[in-house]
Design an enzyme around this catalytic site. Structure first.
Site, mmCIF file in Angstrom:
data_model
loop_
_atom_site.group_PDB
_atom_site.id
_atom_site.type_symbol
_atom_site.label_atom_id
_atom_site.label_comp_id
_atom_site.label_asym_id
_atom_site.label_seq_id
_atom_site.Cartn_x
_atom_site.Cartn_y
_atom_site.Cartn_z
ATOM 1 N N GLU A 43 -22.886 27.367 30.026
ATOM 2 C CA GLU A 43 -21.873 28.421 30.089
ATOM 3 C C GLU A 43 -20.635 27.930 30.832
ATOM 4 O OE1 GLU A 43 -22.991 31.737 32.785
ATOM 5 O OE2 GLU A 43 -24.704 30.469 33.304
ATOM 6 N N LYS A 177 -31.443 36.420 40.063
ATOM 7 C CA LYS A 177 -31.090 36.605 41.474
ATOM 8 C C LYS A 177 -31.896 37.736 42.103
ATOM 9 C CE LYS A 177 -26.316 35.034 40.796
ATOM 10 N NZ LYS A 177 -26.352 34.827 39.345
#
Length: 348
Positions: A43, A177
């Site tokens: 990305e 996360k």
């Protein structure tokens, strides 16, 4: 719609319903795909929405070098000039890294940003769309999105999870996360029949924490077995992704209890200050960085590099498996007929 280059734009036979999305490949990526060598999509969001320039450009190059160390060719993906750029050059990386205000483009944003001809940095979800169009079966990201804490009230669920049900790409990551609700994230993946395999680890990792506190649904230690599992997933008619997690090295990890304490305090402050929506992620990550006195930023870099290296290694094993079994692969780059300035152009 013709791309604004001198290249020809042969149609990609695997996607006849979408003949007007130009893909511009770097020469290295085009050659690798044409020859059946392993490629890992990356990305571009980490360039534009991470560290300041020039550290962001240096980080992008370190991630690409990690993919090479794993035995694969990196293909950092972005959009610019109405085209999907598959394999950003050094000049591309520097331009994106030094240009302010480049938007973060998720999969829902791609049609409009492409139509406008604007520059855009791709997220996990949009990178998966581009990787599948380009015929790249592997993607690496430090961490995926997930179900946010309080989602029962806010309905805040990352588009990454939705895209996993749509894009036929293997995803290598360090889990998600800890600011997210990782239990609900795993439940969502199970509900959507997305395979989740932890590579040489028993637990589902949490970005720069080696464990989320949740056991992984499956553990696999053998690269070839992972490659075979990916191919079996798609051979069974499943249309979506295959998720492989790999934890950060223990010596580079952050203590999970320390991160949880920082998140709990920051969540209360965010609720008090009215922080909502997309702003909450950056707010919480900054709070964790402050609480760990910058150690989380250094761990973030370590996760990017270690995940990319494992992604390169597993993509190489997958390419060897396909070569040994004669598994067919479709690549838009294989139809590109011209190169100019180190790039090849095709249409999806």
């Amino acid at each position: 719609m013709a791309a604004t280059t001198a290249h020809s734009h042969p149609a990609h036979p695997a996607h006849p319903a979408h003949p007007d999305i130009p893909l511009v490949f770097s020469e290295e990526v085009a050659d690798a795909l044409h020859e059946g060598r392993p490629v890992v999509a990356l990305e571009s969001n980490v360039i534009t929405h991470g560290l300041p320039y020039p550290d962001n450009a240096a980080t992008a190059r370190k991630v690409e070098e990690a993919v090479r160390a794993g035995g694969s060719v990196p293909a950092t993906i972005a959009v610019e000039g109405g085209r999907i750029v598959v394999g950003m050059t050094d000049a591309d990386i520097d331009r994106f890294a030094s240009t302010p205000g480049i938007p973060k483009v998720s999969s829902r944003d791609m049609p409009v940003v492409l139509a406008q001809g604007r520059m855009g940095a791709l997220t996990v979800a949009s990178s998966l769309v581009a990787a599948e169009l380009a015929g790249i079966p592997f993607f690496s990201s430090a961490g995926i999105g997930g179900v946010h804490r309080g989602a029962a009230r806010t309905m805040d669920v990352s588009s990454d999870l939705i895209q996993f049900t749509r894009s036929k790409v293997a995803v290598v990551c360090a889990g998600a996360k800890k600011i997210l609700d990782l239990g609900l994230t795993l439940e969502y993946l199970e509900t959507q029949c997305v395979p989740v395999v932890s590579y040489r680890s028993d637990d589902f990792p949490a970005f720069y924490c080696t464990s989320s506190g949740f056991r992984s649904p499956m553990r696999l230690d053998d690269d070839e077995v992972i490659a075979r599992s990916i191919e079996n997933h798609w051979a069974l008619g499943n249309p979506g992704s295959f998720l492989i997690t790999t934890p950060v090295r223990p010596e580079e990890a952050i203590d999970a209890d320390e991160v949880d304490a920082a998140i709990t305090e920051a969540m209360a402050a965010a609720d008090r200050d009215g922080i909502r929506g997309q702003a909450i992620t950056k707010y919480l990550m900054r709070a964790v960085d402050a609480a760990t006195e910058g150690r989380s930023s250094r761990a973030n870099m370590a996760v990017l590099v270690s995940t990319a290296e494992v992604g390169g290694r597993l993509a190489a094993a997958h390419a060897r498996f396909r070569a040994a079994t004669g598994t067919a692969t479709s690549s838009a780059a294989g139809t590109a007929t011209g190169t100019t300035s180190g790039t090849a152009t095709a249409t999806a």
